[in-house]
Design a protein around this motif. Structure first.
Motif, PDB file in Angstrom:
ATOM      1  N   HIS A 268       0.812  -1.218   0.000  1.00 16.95           N
ATOM      2  CA  HIS A 268       0.000   0.000   0.000  1.00 16.95           C
ATOM      3  C   HIS A 268       0.847   1.271   0.000  1.00 16.95           C
ATOM      4  N   SER A 269       2.152   1.117   0.126  1.00 20.41           N
ATOM      5  CA  SER A 269       3.030   2.282   0.183  1.00 20.41           C
ATOM      6  C   SER A 269       3.144   2.951  -1.185  1.00 20.41           C
ATOM      7  N   ALA A 270       3.187   4.273  -1.170  1.00 19.39           N
ATOM      8  CA  ALA A 270       3.384   5.020  -2.409  1.00 19.39           C
ATOM      9  C   ALA A 270       4.776   4.797  -2.981  1.00 19.39           C
ATOM     10  N   HIS A 271       5.669   4.232  -2.171  1.00 15.27           N
ATOM     11  CA  HIS A 271       7.052   4.020  -2.598  1.00 15.27           C
ATOM     12  C   HIS A 271       7.348   2.555  -2.907  1.00 15.27           C
ATOM     13  N   ARG A 272       6.314   1.712  -2.994  1.00 13.18           N
ATOM     14  CA  ARG A 272       6.541   0.296  -3.287  1.00 13.18           C
ATOM     15  C   ARG A 272       7.284   0.112  -4.607  1.00 13.18           C
ATOM     16  N   GLY A 273       7.097   1.021  -5.550  1.00 10.02           N
ATOM     17  CA  GLY A 273       7.793   0.922  -6.833  1.00 10.02           C
ATOM     18  C   GLY A 273       9.306   0.939  -6.695  1.00 10.02           C
ATOM     19  N   VAL A 274       9.818   1.592  -5.644  1.00  9.05           N
ATOM     20  CA  VAL A 274      11.266   1.602  -5.416  1.00  9.05           C
ATOM     21  C   VAL A 274      11.754   0.183  -5.163  1.00  9.05           C
ATOM     22  N   VAL A 275      11.019  -0.554  -4.335  1.00  5.71           N
ATOM     23  CA  VAL A 275      11.385  -1.938  -4.031  1.00  5.71           C
ATOM     24  C   VAL A 275      11.270  -2.803  -5.275  1.00  5.71           C
ATOM     25  N   ASP A 276      10.198  -2.628  -6.040  1.00  4.70           N
ATOM     26  CA  ASP A 276      10.012  -3.434  -7.247  1.00  4.70           C
ATOM     27  C   ASP A 276      11.132  -3.195  -8.254  1.00  4.70           C
ATOM     28  N   ARG A 277      11.600  -1.960  -8.349  1.00  2.00           N
ATOM     29  CA  ARG A 277      12.711  -1.681  -9.272  1.00  2.00           C
ATOM     30  C   ARG A 277      14.003  -2.332  -8.804  1.00  2.00           C
ATOM     31  N   LEU A 278      14.209  -2.358  -7.491  1.00  2.00           N
ATOM     32  CA  LEU A 278      15.398  -3.027  -6.958  1.00  2.00           C
ATOM     33  C   LEU A 278      15.349  -4.524  -7.250  1.00  2.00           C
ATOM     34  N   LEU A 279      14.169  -5.116  -7.118  1.00  2.00           N
ATOM     35  CA  LEU A 279      14.035  -6.540  -7.395  1.00  2.00           C
ATOM     36  C   LEU A 279      14.228  -6.835  -8.875  1.00  2.00           C
ATOM     37  N   ALA A 280      13.820  -5.901  -9.716  1.00  2.00           N
ATOM     38  CA  ALA A 280      13.998  -6.088 -11.156  1.00  2.00           C
ATOM     39  C   ALA A 280      15.473  -6.069 -11.539  1.00  2.00           C
ATOM     40  N   ASP A 281      16.304  -5.488 -10.677  1.00  2.00           N
ATOM     41  CA  ASP A 281      17.741  -5.403 -10.950  1.00  2.00           C
ATOM     42  C   ASP A 281      18.530  -6.580 -10.389  1.00  2.00           C
TER      43      ASP A 281
END
Length: 362
Positions: free
Chosen positions: A336-349
């Motif tokens: 639900h965090s507005a910053h969840r995309g930061v984590v998803d980008r790290l996982l994509a790397d």
């Protein structure tokens, strides 16, 4: 009006006796700026802290570091903690322990030993720890601990390089006579952030690790406890970091700085007192830093109105700062965090092939 301070005392004290350590683990969670030997509290100062902790209601002390065996007064510190009435858990790599030192620690009253495990083979353990011969010494110490009848926990930090050996690590712990194994996937604080791309496991590795743990639990039920701390980034919701800020335990750095969690000193705007200057009870019940993230008044949305706010307490403040740039934000691990995309980008790397080389902590 802010929430009232906690009515319950802390139950545990993590005493970080030193930052000195013979190992160079790439996932080290100690601060980037390590304290020198000259900054460490002396034996008498720690003894006074143990007395205050017991009077406050603390039940157990975890003697850690760095490597606590780097301190020549470790046996005296164990004895001081026991005199205060505390249950004493020694958290160690095993490097620096000998049969003679184990004799002295046992005589001083150590109750439990928690031994780190970097790998289940000498090649893996010595490569990760950056210390040749460390595995053989660790193995000998582990066997001596259990032969004495002292309870042993193995702390297996798992990551991309060794998570495939998880089943062997569990069996290894059981064969040594450990009463507990803590399978803790690496958390990205401190030095570990420098090695994130080399340490972050893949989703397939994490899913397999969960399967391995669940399959092993029935086999060792009643004989050995299996605790599993999965990596934050693959979760949908954050963990209740430290059971909630300033709710269950105290961390004290080698220079006496008192913290509500291991990495709290990274948070801006907070002043953490030293136990040599302010009584522990005053720090626990009346310190502005300990009160900063207690309760719910500090929370922003979506945490403030979330049904899980009593479960995860908003997650980790240090992780929120590291990934979202705001210690008051929802932990970015939360879906639900507005910053969840930061984590998803790290996982994509996360690398698909060979991992990058470790940056060892020298």
């Amino acid at each position: 009006m802010r929430d009232a301070p906690p009515s319950a005392p802390p139950i545990a004290l993590l005493a970080e006796l030193t930052h000195r350590c013979p190992l160079a683990c790439p996932y080290c969670s100690n601060p980037l700026d390590l304290l020198a030997r000259e900054a460490e509290l002396d034996t008498d100062a720690w003894a006074r802290i143990f007395d205050q902790a017991a009077a406050l209601g603390v039940l157990q002390v975890h003697l850690s570091g760095g490597e606590p065996a780097s301190r020549r007064d470790l046996e005296a510190l164990v004895a001081a903690a026991r005199r205060a009435g505390l249950y004493v858990n020694l958290i160690t790599s095993g490097i620096g322990l000998t049969e003679a030192r184990l004799d002295a620690l046992e005589a001083a009253g150590v109750d439990h030993v928690q031994l780190s495990l970097q790998g289940v083979t000498a090649a893996m353990a010595d490569r990760i720890g950056g210390y040749k011969g460390g595995y053989d010494r660790k193995l000998a110490i582990a066997r001596s601990i259990t032969a004495r009848g002292l309870p042993l926990t193995l702390n297996a930090v798992m990551h991309r390089e060794n998570i495939g050996d998880l089943r062997q690590a569990i069996d290894f712990a059981a064969d040594l006579g450990a009463r507990r194994i803590e399978v803790a996937c690496v958390q990205f604080y401190g030095w570990a952030l420098k090695n994130r791309s080399a340490l972050q496991p893949t989703r397939a590795q994490v899913d397999e690790a969960k399967r391995v743990v669940e399959a092993a639990r029935p086999q060792y039920h009643g004989r050995m406890v299996l605790d599993f701390v999965p990596p934050d980034y693959y979760a949908d919701y954050p963990k209740a970091c430290m059971g909630g800020w300033g709710s269950t335990g105290l961390n004290i750095a080698p220079d006496g700085t008192v913290l509500p969690c291991h990495a709290a000193a990274t948070l801006p705007g907070l002043v953490f007192p030293k136990a040599t200057e302010v009584p522990l009870a005053d720090i626990w019940y009346r310190s502005a830093a300990f009160d900063a993230y207690r309760g719910e008044d500090w929370m922003q949305e979506p945490c403030r109105s979330c049904d899980r706010r009593h479960i995860d307490h908003g997650g980790c403040r240090c992780q929120a700062l590291a990934l979202a740039g705001d210690a008051r934000a929802a932990d970015p691990v939360c879906r639900h965090s507005a910053h969840r995309g930061v984590v998803d980008r790290l996982l994509a790397d996360v690398p698909v092939g060979d991992s990058p080389a470790f940056a060892y902590r020298r």
